[in-house]
Design an enzyme around this catalytic site. Sequence first.
Site, mmCIF file in Angstrom:
data_model
loop_
_atom_site.group_PDB
_atom_site.id
_atom_site.type_symbol
_atom_site.label_atom_id
_atom_site.label_comp_id
_atom_site.label_asym_id
_atom_site.label_seq_id
_atom_site.Cartn_x
_atom_site.Cartn_y
_atom_site.Cartn_z
ATOM 1 N N GLU A 1 3.637 -9.177 16.112
ATOM 2 C CA GLU A 1 2.984 -9.567 17.366
ATOM 3 C C GLU A 1 3.354 -11.020 17.689
ATOM 4 O OE1 GLU A 1 -1.524 -9.355 19.251
ATOM 5 O OE2 GLU A 1 -1.188 -8.950 17.115
ATOM 6 N N ARG B 1 0.820 -1.215 0.000
ATOM 7 C CA ARG B 1 0.000 0.000 0.000
ATOM 8 C C ARG B 1 0.854 1.266 0.000
ATOM 9 N NH1 ARG B 1 -3.382 -2.272 4.162
ATOM 10 N NH2 ARG B 1 -2.316 -0.760 5.446
#
Lengths: 180, 180
Positions: free
Chosen positions: B105, B68
Amino acid sequence: MNSDERAAIADEVRRTVRDIPDFPKPGILFRDITPVLANPSLFGKVMVAIASPFERQGITHVVSIESRGFILGAPVALELRAAFVPVRKPGRLPSATVREDYTLEYGTDALEMHADALRGAKGVLVVDDVLATGGTAAATCRLVERAGGKVFACAFMIELAALGGRARLAGTRADSLITY
Amino acid sequence: MNSDERAAIADEVRRTVRDIPDFPKPGILFRDITPVLANPSLFGKVMVAIASPFERQGITHVVSIESRGFILGAPVALELRAAFVPVRKPGRLPSATVREDYTLEYGTDALEMHADALRGAKGVLVVDDVLATGGTAAATCRLVERAGGKVFACAFMIELAALGGRARLAGTRADSLITY
């Protein structure tokens, strides 16, 4: 832009693209466009050369294919004052999508577009960096139709003619800045 | 562009971004920028708003993160007449690369940039759509240094302040058009 100017830009692209042998696997000659992107004057001219045949042709949406296609498609969309619509690998677009599967050399892959991305679209221009086998471009054209749009043309910086991609886009106008 | 104009653009972005609950997983509110990209007038203004603080600041290279980030980074590079340098997932860039691993994470990921991409670079601007935890942006800044460049600043369309990304970019200027 006239055809002499376009030819001069094509020549400069041809001199600037870097050939990388045996990428991504032995026997493949990869056409590396990053030296074109690294030359701001040339990148700007390439973007205008890709966009200019579609000025005043009623293009409302530019559809580009993740991820190298985004590099050309976003500036072309801005140049044409058209909506920019990303086509992505499955699972990456957050809202409701339409999906198209397509065949690779071994196995299949899929592309998605937001289902509402072409609302109100008149003319759709599909932009990608390279036309190779045409599998992703053809799948993108089917995605556009599935979402209610109509493909006006596909535009590429580079066409690898030996891979026959143009035949898979039969019936759709395909413009390439340079052809190997 | 003055600060009132920038604030007006930021307000329009805030009204246009689409909130998608529970994407990519339950409990996450995803800020979908595709409606901004679909509005050519707004997309153009956003691009100028991101680029304008860096006009005449000696930016020679705009480094953007797959995929993106490419959508904003390529037009910003053209606007600043700077080289566009893509940072990609491992194995996708065809020539010799530098690589940086970073922590997610759960587990780790990595980014690569062509080793010669910043040859002759003076000022480098890192552009991405969203600053979240800052992991990819910080890894990209390390990549820039590893390739011999110097990061002038990082610029984002959206900053998710609660995720603390700015702290991971400590010592590096970070500009965001809007902050949640």
